[in-house]
Write a protein that holds these residues in place. Structure first.
Motif, short mmCIF file in Angstrom:
data_model
loop_
_atom_site.label_atom_id
_atom_site.label_comp_id
_atom_site.label_asym_id
_atom_site.label_seq_id
_atom_site.Cartn_x
_atom_site.Cartn_y
_atom_site.Cartn_z
N GLY A 33 0.75 -1.36 -0.01
CA GLY A 33 0.07 -0.01 -0.05
C GLY A 33 0.88 1.12 -0.03
O GLY A 33 0.62 2.40 -0.87
N LEU A 34 1.97 1.43 0.93
CA LEU A 34 2.92 2.21 0.76
C LEU A 34 3.62 2.59 -0.72
O LEU A 34 3.73 3.74 -1.09
CB LEU A 34 3.83 2.28 1.84
N LEU A 37 0.74 4.21 -2.80
CA LEU A 37 0.79 5.45 -2.15
C LEU A 37 1.86 6.41 -3.21
O LEU A 37 1.71 7.43 -3.39
CB LEU A 37 0.70 5.51 -0.84
N GLU A 46 -0.15 11.66 4.40
CA GLU A 46 -0.72 10.33 3.76
C GLU A 46 -0.27 9.10 4.26
O GLU A 46 -0.78 8.12 4.34
CB GLU A 46 -0.97 10.53 2.41
N ARG A 47 1.29 9.06 4.26
CA ARG A 47 2.05 7.76 4.54
C ARG A 47 1.61 7.54 6.05
O ARG A 47 1.43 6.67 6.27
CB ARG A 47 3.58 8.08 4.40
N PHE A 50 -1.62 5.86 6.09
CA PHE A 50 -1.57 4.51 5.61
C PHE A 50 -1.21 3.50 6.62
O PHE A 50 -1.81 2.56 6.85
CB PHE A 50 -0.95 4.54 4.36
N HIS A 53 -4.26 3.18 9.02
CA HIS A 53 -5.78 2.60 8.30
C HIS A 53 -6.06 1.25 8.86
O HIS A 53 -7.25 1.27 8.97
CB HIS A 53 -5.86 3.05 6.96
N THR A 95 -11.21 4.98 4.51
CA THR A 95 -11.06 3.64 4.00
C THR A 95 -12.14 2.92 4.62
O THR A 95 -12.36 1.51 4.08
CB THR A 95 -9.68 2.93 4.48
N ILE A 110 -5.37 7.56 -0.56
CA ILE A 110 -5.42 6.70 0.34
C ILE A 110 -6.43 5.56 -0.10
O ILE A 110 -6.11 4.45 0.26
CB ILE A 110 -5.93 7.51 1.80
N ASP A 114 -5.31 1.57 -0.79
CA ASP A 114 -5.80 0.53 -0.05
C ASP A 114 -6.36 -0.46 -1.02
O ASP A 114 -6.30 -1.73 -0.71
CB ASP A 114 -6.95 1.05 0.90
#
Length: 189
Positions: A33-34, A37, A46-47, A50, A53, A95, A110, A114
């Motif tokens: 996911g990172l 992103l 945002e990191r 994540f 989340h 999410t 995000i 995801d």
């Protein structure tokens, strides 16, 4: 997989992502996911979002997202500005439905990061599904097929799965094909 947070917070988050009951929602989902992103131009805030989340994961949505957002508030109040804490918690909440408001670029990134695993090549997609299934050992196969079919139908009912231009261009078509293929396989003969 760097995160610009104090070591004790990072270590706590890593421990959460490595909990033994996690198969799909574990460290591989965090790492991939990172990476997604990053492809989408995600910001440092945002990191962090994540990382949080799925920090709490018991397979009970939206309770998990609510608890993860609460963890954001508990852990980050002394580290980030109040506005940043609010934004991280808000992004965690995106999410739940993966349906950011129009113009919410951070929420779109995000959400797309995801869900990007939905667009993996079929073998990788199946690996993800096996991981999700493994996290629900208490659910019998019949209930799994019914519940999973409902999730797939809900996802397919969205006008768009991906809200960024990159996601729409690079992931939408394959993700929809994977969802349709899985849904077909779940139907009784």
């Amino acid at each position: 997989m760097n995160i610009d947070l104090p070591d004790e917070i990072r270590d706590d988050l890593l421990a959460r992502w490595r909990e033994p009951h996690r198969d799909y929602h574990g460290i591989k989902h965090l790492e991939s996911g990172l990476e997604y992103l990053d492809q989408l131009g995600g910001t440092p805030i945002e990191r962090i979002a994540f990382w949080y989340h799925d920090a709490v994961h018991t397979n009970t949505s939206p309770d998990d997202e609510l608890a993860s957002a609460e963890l954001v508030r508990a852990q980050l109040g002394a580290v980030l500005t109040p506005a940043e804490v609010t934004e991280v918690a808000r992004l965690v909440m995106v999410t739940i439905g993966h349906d950011p408001e129009p113009g919410d670029e951070a929420g779109a990134r995000i959400s797309d990061a995801d869900l990007a695993g939905l667009a993996r090549p079929w073998k990788g997609y199946l690996d993800n599904i096996r991981g999700i299934r493994a996290e629900l050992p208490h659910v019998d196969d019949h209930a799994w097929r019914i519940g999973r079919s409902a999730v797939l139908e809900q996802l397919l009912g969205h006008e768009r799965l991906f809200h960024t231009a990159h996601g729409a261009t690079h992931w939408e078509q394959r993700a929809r094909a994977n969802l349709v293929r899985e849904l077909s396989a779940l139907q009784p003969d």
